[in-house]
Enzyme design. Structure first.
Site, mmCIF file in Angstrom:
data_model
loop_
_atom_site.group_PDB
_atom_site.id
_atom_site.type_symbol
_atom_site.label_atom_id
_atom_site.label_comp_id
_atom_site.label_asym_id
_atom_site.label_seq_id
_atom_site.Cartn_x
_atom_site.Cartn_y
_atom_site.Cartn_z
ATOM 1 C CB ALA A 22 40.965 38.858 43.757
ATOM 2 C CB SER A 23 43.428 38.216 48.761
ATOM 3 O OG SER A 23 44.192 38.638 49.867
ATOM 4 C CB THR A 24 47.004 42.601 47.540
ATOM 5 O OG1 THR A 24 46.318 43.090 48.711
ATOM 6 C CG2 THR A 24 46.384 43.211 46.306
ATOM 7 C CB SER A 26 46.197 35.895 49.755
ATOM 8 O OG SER A 26 45.145 36.152 50.654
#
Length: 219
Positions: A22-24, A26
């Protein structure tokens, strides 16, 4: 004494790549790290985790980019600039942060985490991780949807049925819990995070090159 020509070459330095789907930030990190690591002679170990429990321990019930609207607005604009510089498409996913537990479990199946006890496994696992990020943030698809994950697997030439079944196994569920707990023990608080063999921690897409250089320098 070893005979001439029988020497074993030194093992490549290893860098652990911890990330939450969910990490942008990343997204650009995971998409670009493979070629950079290969050029640097650094071996990667992809290690998916869940940030939810780590955030909960800090008293957060969602992403800090949602908790602090100004920070969230800045992040999306900044990510747009980063992606533009890299030539990466950017489309906001329908839900942020996405529910990524199934994607992380599927990744662990592909990475061979349950079978090889943490060794890096060749195969489709890393390609799946990159493809999930491209689907989530490049195409705006809902990677919480098993059908989307099945489509990604099929695009990689992997039969989705057995993989999704394996992702629901007790062993893979336990492995994801263990990995998330291990990340917390290492004081990982965000994604992407990079950890060298010596335990040096680097956080963020903008620390990727420094992490690779440090891993190589201290091997």
């Amino acid at each position: 004494m070893a005979e001439a020509g029988s020497e074993t070459p030194d093992a490549a330095p290893v860098l652990d790549v911890w990330f939450e789907f969910a990490s942008t930030y990343s997204y650009p990190a995971v998409v670009r790290i493979g070629p950079l690591a290969a050029a640097a002679g650094v071996e990667l170990r992809f290690r998916p985790l869940l940030l939810g429990p780590i955030f909960k321990a800090q008293g957060w019930d969602t992403s800090p980019f949602n908790l602090y609207p100004a920070k969230g607005r800045y992040m999306w604009r900044d990510l747009a600039r980063v992606c533009a510089d890299l030539g990466l498409p950017l489309t906001r996913p329908p839900v942020f942060p996405a529910h990524t537990m199934l994607a992380a479990r599927v990744a662990l199946v592909g990475l061979g985490a349950a079978a090889d006890q943490g060794k890096r496994a060749a195969g489709w696992g890393e390609a799946f991780c990159v493809a999930v990020y491209r689907a989530a943030f490049g195409e705006g698809r809902d990677v919480a949807d098993a059908a989307v994950l099945a489509d990604i697997l099929a695009s990689l030439g992997v039969d989705p049925g057995p993989v999704l079944t394996a992702a629901g196994s007790a062993a893979i569920k336990a492995k994801l819990r263990q990995e998330t707990e291990e990340a917390a023990r290492r004081d990982i608080f965000g994604s992407p995070s990079f950890v060298t063999a010596g335990g040096e921690l680097f956080w963020g897409n903008d620390r990727l090159e420094q992490a690779l250089a440090w891993a190589k320098r201290t091997a």
